[in-house]
Scaffold this motif. Structure first.
Motif, PDB file in Angstrom:
ATOM      1  N   HIS A 234     116.929  52.904 -13.242  1.00 21.33           N
ATOM      2  CA  HIS A 234     117.882  51.796 -13.187  1.00 21.33           C
ATOM      3  C   HIS A 234     118.844  51.961 -12.021  1.00 21.33           C
ATOM      4  CE1 HIS A 234     117.039  49.190 -16.557  1.00 21.33           C
ATOM      5  NE2 HIS A 234     116.941  50.219 -17.390  1.00 21.33           N
ATOM      6  N   GLU A 237     117.125  50.950  -8.774  1.00 21.57           N
ATOM      7  CA  GLU A 237     116.966  49.488  -8.667  1.00 21.57           C
ATOM      8  C   GLU A 237     118.303  48.802  -8.403  1.00 21.57           C
ATOM      9  OE1 GLU A 237     113.140  48.647 -11.568  1.00 21.57           O
ATOM     10  OE2 GLU A 237     115.125  48.861 -12.472  1.00 21.57           O
ATOM     11  N   GLY A 241     117.863  47.919  -4.656  1.00 23.30           N
ATOM     12  CA  GLY A 241     117.012  46.749  -4.757  1.00 23.30           C
ATOM     13  C   GLY A 241     115.542  47.112  -4.786  1.00 23.30           C
ATOM     14  N   THR A 242     114.729  46.267  -4.171  1.00 24.17           N
ATOM     15  CA  THR A 242     113.281  46.491  -4.166  1.00 24.17           C
ATOM     16  C   THR A 242     112.788  46.743  -2.750  1.00 24.17           C
ATOM     17  OG1 THR A 242     112.846  44.115  -3.989  1.00 24.17           O
ATOM     18  CG2 THR A 242     112.917  45.068  -6.205  1.00 24.17           C
ATOM     19  N   SER A 243     111.955  47.726  -2.633  1.00 22.36           N
ATOM     20  CA  SER A 243     111.240  48.049  -1.400  1.00 22.36           C
ATOM     21  C   SER A 243     110.031  48.853  -1.840  1.00 22.36           C
ATOM     22  CB  SER A 243     112.111  48.854  -0.433  1.00 22.36           C
ATOM     23  OG  SER A 243     112.336  50.149  -0.932  1.00 22.36           O
ATOM     24  N   PRO A 244     108.990  48.932  -1.013  1.00 24.87           N
ATOM     25  CA  PRO A 244     107.788  49.675  -1.435  1.00 24.87           C
ATOM     26  C   PRO A 244     108.086  51.092  -1.899  1.00 24.87           C
ATOM     27  CG  PRO A 244     107.304  48.386   0.514  1.00 24.87           C
ATOM     28  CD  PRO A 244     108.780  48.243   0.271  1.00 24.87           C
ATOM     29  N   ILE A 246     111.027  52.395  -2.981  1.00 22.98           N
ATOM     30  CA  ILE A 246     111.823  52.390  -4.212  1.00 22.98           C
ATOM     31  C   ILE A 246     110.942  52.036  -5.403  1.00 22.98           C
ATOM     32  CG2 ILE A 246     113.707  51.261  -5.436  1.00 22.98           C
ATOM     33  CD1 ILE A 246     114.625  53.197  -3.294  1.00 22.98           C
ATOM     34  N   GLU A 247     110.074  51.061  -5.229  1.00 25.62           N
ATOM     35  CA  GLU A 247     109.178  50.662  -6.318  1.00 25.62           C
ATOM     36  C   GLU A 247     108.258  51.810  -6.721  1.00 25.62           C
ATOM     37  OE1 GLU A 247     107.189  47.208  -4.927  1.00 25.62           O
ATOM     38  OE2 GLU A 247     108.902  45.870  -5.265  1.00 25.62           O
ATOM     39  N   GLU A 248     107.770  52.565  -5.749  1.00 26.34           N
ATOM     40  CA  GLU A 248     106.914  53.710  -6.058  1.00 26.34           C
ATOM     41  C   GLU A 248     107.686  54.788  -6.811  1.00 26.34           C
ATOM     42  OE1 GLU A 248     105.137  55.139  -2.497  1.00 26.34           O
ATOM     43  OE2 GLU A 248     104.059  53.282  -2.061  1.00 26.34           O
ATOM     44  N   ARG A 249     108.924  55.037  -6.398  1.00 33.16           N
ATOM     45  CA  ARG A 249     109.730  56.049  -7.077  1.00 33.16           C
ATOM     46  C   ARG A 249     110.075  55.622  -8.506  1.00 33.16           C
ATOM     47  NH1 ARG A 249     114.475  56.963  -2.894  1.00 33.16           N
ATOM     48  NH2 ARG A 249     115.362  58.167  -4.636  1.00 33.16           N
ATOM     49  N   VAL A 250     110.379  54.337  -8.684  1.00 35.22           N
ATOM     50  CA  VAL A 250     110.691  53.830 -10.018  1.00 35.22           C
ATOM     51  C   VAL A 250     109.464  53.908 -10.919  1.00 35.22           C
ATOM     52  CG1 VAL A 250     111.279  51.758 -11.325  1.00 35.22           C
ATOM     53  CG2 VAL A 250     112.591  52.351  -9.275  1.00 35.22           C
TER      54      VAL A 250
END
Length: 255
Positions: A234, A237, A241-244, A246-250
């Motif tokens: 959380h 995010e 925000g969103t980026s490739p 960050i999305e992979e880490r989340v």
């Protein structure tokens, strides 16, 4: 140095060059064992660099020996080859040294620019101790969070602090503190130097990128130990925000 030893050293360099980048950048290995990947990468870099320097130095020493030893010891062809390869090796060492000096100069310039920016920020920021972390807070609406290793402090914006819950902020600060405590800045610089200096092995720029990713995953894992994966996810995010990446880490945290 014997010719056999030189060949072995070049062989070690070649094997590490070919194997290490391909194995260590495997996503599954990186996600599960980022600390192992980082340690192995640095060890491989050291082995490859030492092997190459010793091999080149060995060729140079063999060439120099021809001036003081009897050239009849191996007919005519070996002394000639020793001289040719010795000059090539000397040129290669010179190029390596030049590129290293240039790369170190670039890093020093980057550090000086970061220090200058920090000095500007520090004059307009307020120092706080948040959950035991030294934090300089700047009054900006944008989400800003970064570690300043040279000052052993963290910079955060008021916008970021307002966007995160107390637990999410704590997780974000643990993440940044891990970068400082484990000298991730210096480790990333080692990756940059490898790309700039070592031929072949560091031509795989993806390993420098993998170094950066590994340090981020290690910092994520340290935050997870105290706050759990969902809070860290959380926080990522909400803060970035969103980026490739960050999305992979989340996704990694939630899986």
């Amino acid at each position: 140095m014997s010719l056999q030893a030189i060949v072995i050293l070049f062989g070690v360099y070649a094997i590490v060059t070919l194997v290490a980048p391909r194995v260590l950048v495997a996503p599954q290995l990186m996600n599960k064992h980022p600390r192992f990947v980082l340690f192995t990468w640095l060890a491989s870099l050291g082995i490859a660099g030492i092997s190459l320097i010793l091999a080149l130095s060995g060729l140079v020493s063999r060439a120099l020996e021809q001036h003081v030893e009897d050239p009849d010891y191996a007919r005519i062809i070996i002394p000639i080859l020793d001289q040719v390869f010795g000059w090539i090796a000397l040129a290669a060492l010179g190029i390596l040294a030049f590129r290293l000096i240039a790369a170190v100069g670039d890093l020093r310039t980057s550090r000086a620019e970061l220090l200058s920016q920090w000095q500007m920020i520090s004059t307009s920021s307020q120092h706080h101790s948040i959950d035991g972390h030294s934090v300089h807070v700047i009054d900006l609406p944008e989400n800003i969070l970064m570690a300043i290793p040279s000052a052993h402090t963290i910079v955060a914006s008021t916008g970021l602090i307002q966007a995160l819950s107390s637990s999410e902020l704590g997780a974000a600060l643990v993440h940044e503190q891990t970068h400082i405590n484990e000298h991730h800045g210096a480790i990333r610089e080692a990756g940059v130097l490898a790309v700039a200096v070592a031929p072949g092995f560091s031509a795989s720029a993806r390993m420098a990128q993998a170094t950066r990713i590994a340090t981020e995953l290690i910092a994520d894992d340290e935050a997870v130990k105290l706050y759990g994966p969902e809070v860290v996810a959380h926080a990522l995010e909400a803060a970035f925000g969103t980026s490739p990446l960050i999305e992979e880490r989340v996704a990694r945290l939630r899986n």
